[in-house]
Design a protein around this motif. Structure first.
Motif, PDB file in Angstrom:
ATOM      1  N   GLY A 247       0.795  -1.221   0.000  1.00 45.60           N
ATOM      2  CA  GLY A 247       0.000   0.000   0.000  1.00 45.60           C
ATOM      3  C   GLY A 247       0.824   1.266   0.000  1.00 45.60           C
ATOM      4  N   ILE A 248       2.071   1.170  -0.449  1.00 47.04           N
ATOM      5  CA  ILE A 248       2.954   2.335  -0.464  1.00 47.04           C
ATOM      6  C   ILE A 248       2.862   3.072  -1.794  1.00 47.04           C
ATOM      7  CG2 ILE A 248       5.380   3.073  -0.331  1.00 47.04           C
ATOM      8  CD1 ILE A 248       5.831   0.714   1.578  1.00 47.04           C
ATOM      9  N   VAL A 249       2.674   2.343  -2.884  1.00 42.16           N
ATOM     10  CA  VAL A 249       2.468   2.974  -4.192  1.00 42.16           C
ATOM     11  C   VAL A 249       1.192   2.416  -4.805  1.00 42.16           C
ATOM     12  CG1 VAL A 249       4.932   3.373  -4.624  1.00 42.16           C
ATOM     13  CG2 VAL A 249       3.858   1.254  -5.427  1.00 42.16           C
ATOM     14  N   GLY A 250       0.598   3.212  -5.691  1.00 37.91           N
ATOM     15  CA  GLY A 250      -0.604   2.770  -6.382  1.00 37.91           C
ATOM     16  C   GLY A 250      -0.780   3.566  -7.657  1.00 37.91           C
ATOM     17  N   VAL A 251      -1.817   3.254  -8.394  1.00 37.16           N
ATOM     18  CA  VAL A 251      -2.118   3.944  -9.644  1.00 37.16           C
ATOM     19  C   VAL A 251      -3.441   4.676  -9.461  1.00 37.16           C
ATOM     20  CG1 VAL A 251      -2.539   3.710 -12.114  1.00 37.16           C
ATOM     21  CG2 VAL A 251      -0.890   2.196 -10.976  1.00 37.16           C
ATOM     22  N   ARG A 252      -3.434   5.975  -9.739  1.00 36.08           N
ATOM     23  CA  ARG A 252      -4.624   6.804  -9.618  1.00 36.08           C
ATOM     24  C   ARG A 252      -4.769   7.622 -10.896  1.00 36.08           C
ATOM     25  NH1 ARG A 252      -4.758   3.784  -6.068  1.00 36.08           N
ATOM     26  NH2 ARG A 252      -5.088   4.112  -3.818  1.00 36.08           N
ATOM     27  N   GLY A 253      -5.846   7.406 -11.638  1.00 34.03           N
ATOM     28  CA  GLY A 253      -6.058   8.175 -12.853  1.00 34.03           C
ATOM     29  C   GLY A 253      -4.951   8.015 -13.876  1.00 34.03           C
ATOM     30  N   GLY A 254      -4.370   6.836 -13.932  1.00 33.40           N
ATOM     31  CA  GLY A 254      -3.311   6.584 -14.888  1.00 33.40           C
ATOM     32  C   GLY A 254      -1.955   7.087 -14.472  1.00 33.40           C
ATOM     33  N   ARG A 255      -1.847   7.637 -13.263  1.00 31.07           N
ATOM     34  CA  ARG A 255      -0.578   8.141 -12.761  1.00 31.07           C
ATOM     35  C   ARG A 255      -0.134   7.299 -11.567  1.00 31.07           C
ATOM     36  NH1 ARG A 255       0.265  13.479 -14.672  1.00 31.07           N
ATOM     37  NH2 ARG A 255       1.552  14.061 -12.878  1.00 31.07           N
ATOM     38  N   ILE A 256       1.152   7.136 -11.403  1.00 34.11           N
ATOM     39  CA  ILE A 256       1.686   6.376 -10.272  1.00 34.11           C
ATOM     40  C   ILE A 256       1.887   7.338  -9.104  1.00 34.11           C
ATOM     41  CG2 ILE A 256       3.602   4.963  -9.439  1.00 34.11           C
ATOM     42  CD1 ILE A 256       3.954   3.958 -12.290  1.00 34.11           C
ATOM     43  N   VAL A 257       1.334   6.971  -7.957  1.00 33.09           N
ATOM     44  CA  VAL A 257       1.297   7.855  -6.791  1.00 33.09           C
ATOM     45  C   VAL A 257       1.910   7.148  -5.592  1.00 33.09           C
ATOM     46  CG1 VAL A 257      -0.217   9.158  -5.242  1.00 33.09           C
ATOM     47  CG2 VAL A 257      -0.816   8.923  -7.656  1.00 33.09           C
ATOM     48  N   VAL A 258       2.695   7.875  -4.812  1.00 27.40           N
ATOM     49  CA  VAL A 258       3.177   7.370  -3.529  1.00 27.40           C
ATOM     50  C   VAL A 258       2.095   7.649  -2.497  1.00 27.40           C
ATOM     51  CG1 VAL A 258       4.962   7.492  -1.758  1.00 27.40           C
ATOM     52  CG2 VAL A 258       5.582   7.760  -4.163  1.00 27.40           C
ATOM     53  N   LEU A 259       1.533   6.603  -1.934  1.00 24.90           N
ATOM     54  CA  LEU A 259       0.393   6.738  -1.025  1.00 24.90           C
ATOM     55  C   LEU A 259       0.821   7.050   0.402  1.00 24.90           C
ATOM     56  CD1 LEU A 259      -1.615   3.678  -2.389  1.00 24.90           C
ATOM     57  CD2 LEU A 259      -1.870   6.090  -3.018  1.00 24.90           C
ATOM     58  N   ARG A 260       2.085   6.820   0.712  1.00 25.28           N
ATOM     59  CA  ARG A 260       2.623   7.170   2.036  1.00 25.28           C
ATOM     60  C   ARG A 260       3.776   8.128   1.803  1.00 25.28           C
ATOM     61  NH1 ARG A 260       3.422   1.493   5.008  1.00 25.28           N
ATOM     62  NH2 ARG A 260       4.228   2.874   6.627  1.00 25.28           N
ATOM     63  N   PRO A 261       3.482   9.447   1.812  1.00 26.47           N
ATOM     64  CA  PRO A 261       4.433  10.456   1.338  1.00 26.47           C
ATOM     65  C   PRO A 261       5.818  10.395   1.975  1.00 26.47           C
ATOM     66  CG  PRO A 261       2.280  11.439   1.680  1.00 26.47           C
ATOM     67  CD  PRO A 261       2.186  10.043   2.212  1.00 26.47           C
ATOM     68  N   LEU A 262       5.909  10.084   3.269  1.00 26.00           N
ATOM     69  CA  LEU A 262       7.221  10.084   3.918  1.00 26.00           C
ATOM     70  C   LEU A 262       8.137   8.986   3.391  1.00 26.00           C
ATOM     71  CD1 LEU A 262       6.726  10.984   7.680  1.00 26.00           C
ATOM     72  CD2 LEU A 262       7.699  12.351   5.845  1.00 26.00           C
ATOM     73  N   LEU A 263       7.590   8.037   2.637  1.00 25.03           N
ATOM     74  CA  LEU A 263       8.407   6.965   2.070  1.00 25.03           C
ATOM     75  C   LEU A 263       8.785   7.243   0.615  1.00 25.03           C
ATOM     76  CD1 LEU A 263       6.606   3.830   3.549  1.00 25.03           C
ATOM     77  CD2 LEU A 263       8.629   5.010   4.417  1.00 25.03           C
ATOM     78  N   THR A 264       8.565   8.475   0.161  1.00 23.10           N
ATOM     79  CA  THR A 264       8.848   8.807  -1.235  1.00 23.10           C
ATOM     80  C   THR A 264      10.304   8.569  -1.592  1.00 23.10           C
ATOM     81  OG1 THR A 264       7.055  10.434  -1.319  1.00 23.10           O
ATOM     82  CG2 THR A 264       8.799  10.641  -2.963  1.00 23.10           C
ATOM     83  N   ASP A 265      11.228   8.965  -0.722  1.00 21.23           N
ATOM     84  CA  ASP A 265      12.649   8.771  -1.031  1.00 21.23           C
ATOM     85  C   ASP A 265      12.978   7.284  -1.161  1.00 21.23           C
ATOM     86  OD1 ASP A 265      13.117  11.456  -1.109  1.00 21.23           O
ATOM     87  OD2 ASP A 265      13.950  11.598   0.911  1.00 21.23           O
ATOM     88  N   LEU A 266      12.376   6.455  -0.304  1.00 21.10           N
ATOM     89  CA  LEU A 266      12.595   5.006  -0.382  1.00 21.10           C
ATOM     90  C   LEU A 266      12.102   4.472  -1.723  1.00 21.10           C
ATOM     91  CD1 LEU A 266      11.855   2.380   2.349  1.00 21.10           C
ATOM     92  CD2 LEU A 266      10.855   2.097   0.080  1.00 21.10           C
ATOM     93  N   VAL A 267      10.905   4.921  -2.145  1.00 19.84           N
ATOM     94  CA  VAL A 267      10.363   4.464  -3.420  1.00 19.84           C
ATOM     95  C   VAL A 267      11.254   4.932  -4.567  1.00 19.84           C
ATOM     96  CG1 VAL A 267       8.394   4.577  -4.981  1.00 19.84           C
ATOM     97  CG2 VAL A 267       8.003   4.450  -2.509  1.00 19.84           C
ATOM     98  N   ALA A 268      11.682   6.196  -4.517  1.00 21.19           N
ATOM     99  CA  ALA A 268      12.509   6.730  -5.596  1.00 21.19           C
ATOM    100  C   ALA A 268      13.815   5.957  -5.721  1.00 21.19           C
ATOM    101  CB  ALA A 268      12.780   8.214  -5.358  1.00 21.19           C
TER     102      ALA A 268
END
Length: 279
Positions: A247-268
């Protein structure tokens, strides 16, 4: 804020066309300000914002830092509440990070407590909720704004726009090239005095590197980022599936979104596992 900003300076800048000003308030707790090495007081910060309002600036922004070891829940909530009472048009709130070679890093190495990630997560959740209640909308990991007051520089940066570097340690992105300026003031001035550009390094981005970077930095936006040629392989990778399942990333409206903002650097960082062969 302490020495370089007053009513006269505010009026002078406004008279020559400056329409937006941002204040590095960081905290309204004297103990936290001292720990951060800031010279201004809470009263001076409040007066600076009022001076900008009186001078007629179109937009006033305030920057905060959370997670300093001296900060408590009560301290942070009071700071956020008092800053929002200034009715800023834009708010930035960044988690304290420990940079090597700083006084903070040396004190932590000597045994002093460092930032607590769990506490920082709580601080983020609080400011995010309070800012929303005050009418500011989060548009990037660490930035909130009233309608029409998002920072164009922030948006340009996270959408791979171009910008020029001015001053020590500044970064530049133009014509497919990244560059950085010399950080030491004496060396910077010496290079300028010699008639040369004060660059300390350059990096030219290839097509794949540019696309991967576009995807990585675009993840910072609350609206997410278009997948492009990197997003699909990333979501299909083992790491991408793990992040989606958690549940950290997902797809919303055709765009990939980080759903838990503080983990953005980890996802990147995990996007770095995508190679040209995957695309």
């Amino acid at each position: 804020i302490r020495d370089s900003w007053n009513d006269d300076r505010a009026r002078e800048l406004r008279s020559v066309g400056f329409n937006r000003v941002s204040f590095g308030v960081q905290s309204l707790d004297p103990k936290v300000l001292a720990a951060l090495g800031r010279a201004h007081s809470p009263d001076q910060a409040a007066r600076a914002v009022m001076a900008a309002r009186s001078a007629g600036f179109d937009a006033v922004s305030v920057d905060l830092i959370y997670g300093t070891p001296e900060e408590s829940d009560v301290s942070w909530r009071r700071t956020v509440g008092d800053v929002l009472a200034f009715e800023p048009d834009h708010l930035s709130a960044y988690a304290l990070t420990v940079e090597g070679g700083t006084a903070l890093s040396r004190s932590i190495l000597a045994g002093a407590p460092g930032p607590d990630p769990d506490e920082q997560a709580d601080r983020f959740e609080y400011v995010n909720g309070a800012a929303g209640e005050a009418g500011l909308v989060r548009y990037e990991v660490s930035n909130w704004a009233r309608a029409g007051y998002t920072c164009r520089y922030n948006l340009s940066t996270w959408m791979m726009g171009e910008y020029a570097a001015f001053g020590t340690g500044a970064h530049d992105h133009r014509f497919g090239m990244r560059a950085r300026n010399i950080r030491r003031l004496d060396a910077y001035l010496a290079r300028i005095d010699s008639g040369e550009r004060a660059r300390s390094g350059y990096e030219r981005l290839g097509a794949f590197e540019s696309e991967r970077e576009r995807f990585m930095v675009g993840l910072r936006l609350a609206a997410g980022v278009e997948p492009g040629s990197v997003g699909g392989p990333f979501l299909a990778s083992e790491e991408g599936r793990r992040l989606a399942d958690a549940g950290i990333v997902g797809v919303r409206g055709g765009r990939i979104v980080v759903l838990r903002p503080l983990l953005t650097d980890l996802v990147a960082r995990s996007v770095l596992s995508v190679s040209p062969d995957d695309c």
